[in-house]
Design a protein around this motif. Structure first.
Motif, PDB file in Angstrom:
ATOM      1  N   VAL A 122     114.917 124.387 -15.809  1.00 59.16           N
ATOM      2  CA  VAL A 122     113.833 124.191 -16.771  1.00 59.16           C
ATOM      3  C   VAL A 122     113.556 125.515 -17.455  1.00 59.16           C
ATOM      4  O   VAL A 122     113.516 126.559 -16.805  1.00 59.16           O
ATOM      5  CB  VAL A 122     112.547 123.709 -16.047  1.00 59.16           C
ATOM      6  CG1 VAL A 122     111.378 123.694 -17.006  1.00 59.16           C
ATOM      7  CG2 VAL A 122     112.766 122.338 -15.454  1.00 59.16           C
ATOM      8  N   GLU A 123     113.409 125.459 -18.755  1.00 57.37           N
ATOM      9  CA  GLU A 123     113.084 126.676 -19.501  1.00 57.37           C
ATOM     10  C   GLU A 123     111.568 126.800 -19.573  1.00 57.37           C
ATOM     11  O   GLU A 123     110.897 125.958 -20.149  1.00 57.37           O
ATOM     12  CB  GLU A 123     113.680 126.596 -20.906  1.00 57.37           C
ATOM     13  CG  GLU A 123     115.199 126.572 -20.892  1.00 57.37           C
ATOM     14  CD  GLU A 123     115.782 126.361 -22.276  1.00 57.37           C
ATOM     15  OE1 GLU A 123     115.014 126.293 -23.255  1.00 57.37           O
ATOM     16  OE2 GLU A 123     117.016 126.272 -22.368  1.00 57.37           O
ATOM     17  N   VAL A 124     111.062 127.860 -18.978  1.00 59.97           N
ATOM     18  CA  VAL A 124     109.620 128.050 -18.907  1.00 59.97           C
ATOM     19  C   VAL A 124     109.202 129.143 -19.887  1.00 59.97           C
ATOM     20  O   VAL A 124     109.723 130.257 -19.829  1.00 59.97           O
ATOM     21  CB  VAL A 124     109.214 128.474 -17.481  1.00 59.97           C
ATOM     22  CG1 VAL A 124     107.716 128.692 -17.412  1.00 59.97           C
ATOM     23  CG2 VAL A 124     109.656 127.422 -16.480  1.00 59.97           C
ATOM     24  N   PRO A 125     108.282 128.844 -20.794  1.00 57.46           N
ATOM     25  CA  PRO A 125     107.865 129.872 -21.756  1.00 57.46           C
ATOM     26  C   PRO A 125     107.158 131.030 -21.063  1.00 57.46           C
ATOM     27  O   PRO A 125     106.270 130.814 -20.234  1.00 57.46           O
ATOM     28  CB  PRO A 125     106.912 129.124 -22.686  1.00 57.46           C
ATOM     29  CG  PRO A 125     106.433 127.970 -21.868  1.00 57.46           C
ATOM     30  CD  PRO A 125     107.544 127.595 -20.942  1.00 57.46           C
ATOM     31  N   ALA A 126     107.558 132.240 -21.389  1.00 61.28           N
ATOM     32  CA  ALA A 126     106.945 133.408 -20.754  1.00 61.28           C
ATOM     33  C   ALA A 126     105.965 134.090 -21.701  1.00 61.28           C
ATOM     34  O   ALA A 126     104.809 134.334 -21.352  1.00 61.28           O
ATOM     35  CB  ALA A 126     108.021 134.395 -20.325  1.00 61.28           C
ATOM     36  N   PHE A 127     106.432 134.399 -22.894  1.00 66.49           N
ATOM     37  CA  PHE A 127     105.567 135.065 -23.888  1.00 66.49           C
ATOM     38  C   PHE A 127     106.282 135.043 -25.230  1.00 66.49           C
ATOM     39  O   PHE A 127     107.454 134.638 -25.318  1.00 66.49           O
ATOM     40  CB  PHE A 127     105.238 136.504 -23.469  1.00 66.49           C
ATOM     41  CG  PHE A 127     106.425 137.287 -22.962  1.00 66.49           C
ATOM     42  CD1 PHE A 127     107.442 137.692 -23.814  1.00 66.49           C
ATOM     43  CD2 PHE A 127     106.537 137.621 -21.615  1.00 66.49           C
ATOM     44  CE1 PHE A 127     108.530 138.415 -23.358  1.00 66.49           C
ATOM     45  CE2 PHE A 127     107.631 138.344 -21.136  1.00 66.49           C
ATOM     46  CZ  PHE A 127     108.627 138.742 -22.018  1.00 66.49           C
ATOM     47  N   LEU A 128     105.578 135.470 -26.282  1.00 65.81           N
ATOM     48  CA  LEU A 128     106.226 135.586 -27.589  1.00 65.81           C
ATOM     49  C   LEU A 128     107.047 136.870 -27.585  1.00 65.81           C
ATOM     50  O   LEU A 128     106.577 137.907 -27.087  1.00 65.81           O
ATOM     51  CB  LEU A 128     105.189 135.610 -28.708  1.00 65.81           C
ATOM     52  CG  LEU A 128     104.303 134.354 -28.816  1.00 65.81           C
ATOM     53  CD1 LEU A 128     103.384 134.460 -30.026  1.00 65.81           C
ATOM     54  CD2 LEU A 128     105.145 133.085 -28.880  1.00 65.81           C
TER      55      LEU A 128
END
Ligand code: SF4
Ligand code: FES
Length: 224
Positions: A122-128
């Motif tokens: 799963v690709e988990v958003p970390a930050f921009l």
């Protein structure tokens, strides 16, 4: 409900319940074209996490994103954070965590975020990407995992945040090209593969994907 109005935003206090959060958030996100995920157990789990964070920090910060310690920056990840990430969420059809999904989505089961135990990667958003400059490293909490994500000349790398010496936080370490130095006693790790000079003390790494200006860490149920 125990809460006060401050600067136009409701602040919650001790005694807040999941039902309180739902009652507050539903009309707010409705105006933005979103609704709670249809997976009710998942919604409960995310909101319970927010209540734990509320108790710890005094505000309902996002359970799937890392706080920076900078109040202005962290204000962007108080739930619901949809107004700050309209473009990204419109593309994903959900907020980072999957707590909220676009109103027209009938089944949100495919759009759960980081709180679930994924079946595969799963690709988990970390930050921009623009928020972490080259030469910087940041701690990101992904479910129960503590991950450090580093920017090396525009390429992002993710490794365990936990130093194998005495559990120092690598996400607060010092970067020197592709090496991070633990802030506690100076053990050094290559952020590209997690290796260190110390025997049997390498740390695990994670794949990273950068898409639409956001940095995602790839985690899987079996790989932990
Ligand atoms: S990503 Fe979702 S759960 Fe996290 S703060 Fe934003 S709206 Fe809330
Ligand atoms: S805890 Fe990292 S070097 Fe000691």
């Amino acid at each position: 409900m125990s809460d006060v109005q401050s600067r136009g935003r409701r602040l919650f206090g001790p005694g807040t319940t999941v039902a309180d959060l739902k009652a507050y958030m539903a009309p707010f996100v409705d105006r933005l074209g979103y609704k709670f995920n249809t997976e009710e157990a998942f919604v409960e789990e995310v909101l319970e996490s927010e209540l734990e964070i509320l108790e710890e920090t005094g505000d309902i910060y996002c359970p799937c994103r890392a706080r920076t310690g900078d109040a202005k920056e962290d204000a962007k990840i108080v739930c619901p954070c949809i107004p700050f990430f309209r473009d990204q969420f419109a593309g994903l059809k959900k907020c980072w965590c999957g707590l909220f999904i676009l109103e027209e989505i009938e089944d949100g089961g495919e759009l759960l975020g980081v709180m679930e135990e994924p079946q595969g990667d799963v690709e988990v958003p970390a930050f921009l990407a623009r928020d972490v400059a080259p030469g910087q490293i940041r701690h990101v909490k992904i479910g129960k995992r503590d991950v450090a994500v580093a920017n090396v000349d525009g390429d992002f790398f993710a490794l365990s945040n936990v130093c194998r010496h005495a559990f120092g936080p690598l996400g607060e370490g010092f970067m020197d090209e592709h090496v991070v130095m633990c802030p506690w006693h100076g053990w050094r790790y290559d952020v590209r593969d997690g290796t260190t000079d110390h025997p049997n003390a390498d740390v695990r790494t994670y794949d990273v994907v950068v898409r639409d200006g956001a940095v995602f860490v790839v985690v899987g149920a079996r790989a932990g």
